[in-house]
Design a protein around this motif. Structure first.
Motif, mmCIF file in Angstrom:
data_model
loop_
_atom_site.group_PDB
_atom_site.id
_atom_site.type_symbol
_atom_site.label_atom_id
_atom_site.label_comp_id
_atom_site.label_asym_id
_atom_site.label_seq_id
_atom_site.Cartn_x
_atom_site.Cartn_y
_atom_site.Cartn_z
ATOM 1 N N PRO A 159 1.054 -0.845 0.436
ATOM 2 C CA PRO A 159 0.334 -0.273 -0.569
ATOM 3 C C PRO A 159 0.980 1.275 -0.141
ATOM 4 O O PRO A 159 1.082 1.840 -0.758
ATOM 5 N N LEU A 160 1.724 1.162 0.685
ATOM 6 C CA LEU A 160 2.754 2.588 1.200
ATOM 7 C C LEU A 160 3.618 3.291 -0.752
ATOM 8 O O LEU A 160 3.167 4.480 -0.929
ATOM 9 N N THR A 161 3.897 2.016 -1.049
ATOM 10 C CA THR A 161 4.642 1.990 -2.366
ATOM 11 C C THR A 161 3.537 2.365 -3.547
ATOM 12 O O THR A 161 4.122 3.366 -4.285
ATOM 13 N N LEU A 162 2.240 1.701 -3.235
ATOM 14 C CA LEU A 162 1.477 1.942 -4.573
ATOM 15 C C LEU A 162 1.129 3.176 -4.395
ATOM 16 O O LEU A 162 0.830 3.977 -5.842
ATOM 17 N N GLY A 163 0.548 3.700 -2.915
ATOM 18 C CA GLY A 163 0.081 5.021 -3.021
ATOM 19 C C GLY A 163 1.644 6.085 -3.421
ATOM 20 O O GLY A 163 0.705 6.916 -3.634
ATOM 21 N N ALA A 164 2.454 6.134 -2.992
ATOM 22 C CA ALA A 164 3.391 6.926 -3.190
ATOM 23 C C ALA A 164 3.650 7.254 -4.697
ATOM 24 O O ALA A 164 3.698 8.131 -5.756
ATOM 25 N N ILE A 165 3.688 6.063 -5.488
ATOM 26 C CA ILE A 165 3.565 6.037 -7.245
ATOM 27 C C ILE A 165 2.437 6.808 -7.786
ATOM 28 O O ILE A 165 2.667 7.574 -8.794
ATOM 29 N N ILE A 166 1.497 6.602 -7.234
ATOM 30 C CA ILE A 166 0.126 6.932 -8.239
ATOM 31 C C ILE A 166 -0.092 8.544 -7.372
ATOM 32 O O ILE A 166 0.131 9.474 -8.646
ATOM 33 N N VAL A 167 0.672 8.793 -5.884
ATOM 34 C CA VAL A 167 0.523 10.339 -6.041
ATOM 35 C C VAL A 167 1.229 11.101 -6.734
ATOM 36 O O VAL A 167 0.954 12.312 -7.696
ATOM 37 N N LEU A 168 2.338 10.752 -7.164
ATOM 38 C CA LEU A 168 3.896 10.968 -7.499
ATOM 39 C C LEU A 168 3.504 11.249 -9.397
ATOM 40 O O LEU A 168 3.667 12.225 -9.456
ATOM 41 N N TYR A 169 2.817 9.862 -10.111
ATOM 42 C CA TYR A 169 2.685 10.253 -11.185
ATOM 43 C C TYR A 169 1.550 10.570 -11.306
ATOM 44 O O TYR A 169 1.691 12.220 -12.558
ATOM 45 N N TYR A 170 0.515 11.242 -11.026
ATOM 46 C CA TYR A 170 -0.121 12.120 -10.830
ATOM 47 C C TYR A 170 -0.494 13.637 -10.744
ATOM 48 O O TYR A 170 -1.022 15.041 -11.312
ATOM 49 N N MET A 171 0.621 13.871 -9.856
ATOM 50 C CA MET A 171 1.189 15.146 -9.621
ATOM 51 C C MET A 171 2.199 16.207 -10.027
ATOM 52 O O MET A 171 1.867 16.959 -10.756
ATOM 53 N N GLU A 172 2.750 14.787 -10.853
ATOM 54 C CA GLU A 172 2.939 15.151 -11.795
ATOM 55 C C GLU A 172 2.670 15.781 -13.711
ATOM 56 O O GLU A 172 2.756 16.341 -14.440
ATOM 57 N N ASN A 173 2.021 14.960 -14.219
ATOM 58 C CA ASN A 173 0.996 14.316 -15.283
ATOM 59 C C ASN A 173 -0.128 16.091 -15.107
ATOM 60 O O ASN A 173 -0.669 15.732 -16.286
ATOM 61 N N PHE A 174 -0.549 16.158 -14.097
ATOM 62 C CA PHE A 174 -1.813 16.227 -14.102
ATOM 63 C C PHE A 174 -2.110 17.610 -12.916
ATOM 64 O O PHE A 174 -2.066 17.494 -11.722
ATOM 65 N N GLU A 175 -2.110 18.568 -13.736
ATOM 66 C CA GLU A 175 -1.485 20.846 -12.635
ATOM 67 C C GLU A 175 -2.336 20.237 -11.453
ATOM 68 O O GLU A 175 -2.629 20.346 -10.145
ATOM 69 N N GLU A 176 -4.282 19.561 -12.156
ATOM 70 C CA GLU A 176 -5.835 20.203 -11.078
ATOM 71 C C GLU A 176 -5.056 18.700 -9.997
ATOM 72 O O GLU A 176 -5.859 19.851 -8.359
ATOM 73 N N VAL A 177 -4.783 17.531 -10.025
ATOM 74 C CA VAL A 177 -4.500 16.803 -9.332
ATOM 75 C C VAL A 177 -3.504 17.097 -7.822
ATOM 76 O O VAL A 177 -3.200 17.665 -6.851
#
Length: 300
Positions: free
Chosen positions: A51-69
């Motif tokens: 859960p920790l790894t998956l949560g970190a990957i998802i959050v960082l990915y969306y922060m890098e690719n979507f300004e709204e998120v």
């Protein structure tokens, strides 16, 4: 939250239960207990790391690719780090780790504890019943019948202790599965192109699949107790057939044996606060309920 509170309030009872279970195994199990330590360590590692790894990957990915998120995940205090992306990412990761630990990791570790207690009791019970069967097939004497009766009484007492301590928490585990499912199907999909909504849907799917896998594992583990009780019924019948072949003519021994067989019937089952029993049919019942609720919510 409710699951964690139920565990916290019964912390002393759970510790005492584990101690009683260890004493029960040590006293009545003839063969050395096969430790599940490696399996438990692996499950705990997966429940924490994944859960920790998956949560970190998802959050960082969306922060890098979507300004709204990115803006949605950036609290006011992180405005200080607008010019320092590394500090911002570290702060967001710490927030994500705390969130995942609080809401998901602790719940999964609780379920792992339930599964471990169930497995320990069931493995020991099966071995003890098979040992009792072999003992009575060899010698249907009064001392052996007394020993077997004492074992059955202790098994029933141990099972009741497990039920008293864990059944309410088990009920909350199944409520947790439904809550995650309803959260998933109730996501508004009218604007599915929105990055925020995509993120919510993806996160809900991951959480639902993760909790559902634990739910299936817990149900299958609990259902083993029903199988063991069915096995004991077959062993009892075989004991009677074996005595018939031995042509025991001692009336007292036959009377004691019949009394033992009558009093040693085991109809044990793990339940969720007495509302439902943990067996394989529960999987079908839950699946039917999930499909029904999804249809109702989708048509509203």
């Amino acid at each position: 939250m409710a699951l964690r509170l139920s565990i916290s309030f019964k912390r002393r009872q759970i510790i005492y239960l584990i101690s009683q279970l260890e004493t029960f195994i040590t006293k009545y199990q003839e063969k050395p207990y096969v430790s599940r330590k490696k399996e438990i360590d692996f499950l705990c590692f997966i429940n924490v790391f994944f859960p920790l790894t998956l949560g970190a990957i998802i959050v960082l990915y969306y922060m890098e690719n979507f300004e709204e998120v990115r803006n949605e995940f950036k609290p006011d205090m992180l405005q200080y780090f607008e010019k320092h992306s590394i500090q911002e990412k570290i702060a967001v990761l710490l927030f994500t780790f705390a969130y995942m630990l609080h809401f998901y990791v602790t719940s999964m570790l609780c379920i792992t504890m339930f599964i471990t207690i169930y497995n320990t009791f069931e493995d020991a019970l099966k071995q003890m019943l098979v040992g009792t069967y072999r003992l009575l097939c060899t010698d249907v004497s009064a001392p052996n019948l007394v020993k077997a009766s004492e074992l059955i009484l202790k098994v029933q007492s141990m099972h009741q202790e497990i039920e008293n301590v864990l059944s309410f928490s088990i009920f909350l585990v199944y409520v947790l599965v439904f809550v995650n499912f309803l959260n998933l199907v109730s996501v508004n999909v009218t604007n599915f192109t929105s990055p925020q909504l995509k993120f919510r849907v993806f996160a809900c799917v991951i959480v639902f699949l993760w909790t559902t896998s634990s739910f299936v594992k817990l149900t299958l583990t609990g259902s083993k107790l029903v199988d063991i009780c069915d096995l004991w019924k077959l062993l009892q019948q075989d004991i009677v057939r074996n005595c018939a072949r031995m042509k025991i003519k001692n009336a007292k021994r036959l009377t004691y044996l019949l009394l033992f067989l009558e009093e040693s019937k085991l109809d044990l089952e793990f339940t969720g606060w007495g509302i439902f029993r943990l067996d394989r049919s529960l999987l079908l019942t839950i699946a039917e309920a999930i499909v029904s609720y999804s249809v109702v919510i989708a048509t509203v």
